[in-house]
Scaffold this active site. Sequence first.
Site, PDB file in Angstrom:
ATOM      1  N   GLY A  25      74.876   5.079  76.785  1.00  0.00           N
ATOM      2  CA  GLY A  25      75.800   6.011  76.148  1.00  0.00           C
ATOM      3  C   GLY A  25      75.393   6.365  74.735  1.00  0.00           C
ATOM      4  O   GLY A  25      75.579   7.509  74.292  1.00  0.00           O
ATOM      5  N   ASP A  26      74.829   5.416  74.015  1.00  0.00           N
ATOM      6  CA  ASP A  26      74.360   5.669  72.656  1.00  0.00           C
ATOM      7  C   ASP A  26      73.310   6.770  72.651  1.00  0.00           C
ATOM      8  O   ASP A  26      73.364   7.692  71.840  1.00  0.00           O
ATOM      9  CB  ASP A  26      73.792   4.370  72.060  1.00  0.00           C
ATOM     10  CG  ASP A  26      73.218   4.565  70.672  1.00  0.00           C
ATOM     11  OD1 ASP A  26      73.962   4.997  69.775  1.00  0.00           O
ATOM     12  OD2 ASP A  26      72.019   4.290  70.494  1.00  0.00           O
ATOM     13  N   GLY A  27      72.370   6.683  73.577  1.00  0.00           N
ATOM     14  CA  GLY A  27      71.315   7.697  73.660  1.00  0.00           C
ATOM     15  C   GLY A  27      71.852   9.058  74.060  1.00  0.00           C
ATOM     16  O   GLY A  27      71.485  10.082  73.480  1.00  0.00           O
TER      17      GLY A  27
END
Length: 137
Positions: A25-27
């Site tokens: 999700g961060d990416g």
Amino acid sequence: MEENRLAVRDFPLNQVNPINLAFMGDGVYEIYVREHIVRTFPTLKIHEIHRKAVAFVKAESQANVIRTLMDRNILTQEERDWVRRGRNQHSMAPKNASISDYRYATGLETLVGYLYLSGQHERVEELIGYAIQIVEE
């Protein structure tokens, strides 16, 4: 490529460690933020683009986003459950954030990772659209 994407949708995401979903999700979140910044400010120098991106992706901003989404009842119960699962995970200690902000940010990233890997790309775009509005308020 399409076959691979379909296989990912069938993957049992409820068995994936929420921290791994947060990693994904961060990416995904950062890609959408970068695209927004480049499209909105196409002539900015890279230093300014980076500065703007950091304002979106820092834990404090992400925590504000997820708290606001929950306060405005934008998330489904299932989405709230994924946020909670991510928020309750223990990972590396935050460097430049409070523990509370860091955990809420992890919850947001977990949700985005879950939605993305489950093929709910329209919902990802919708929630990140809200996130961009919230950060820019």
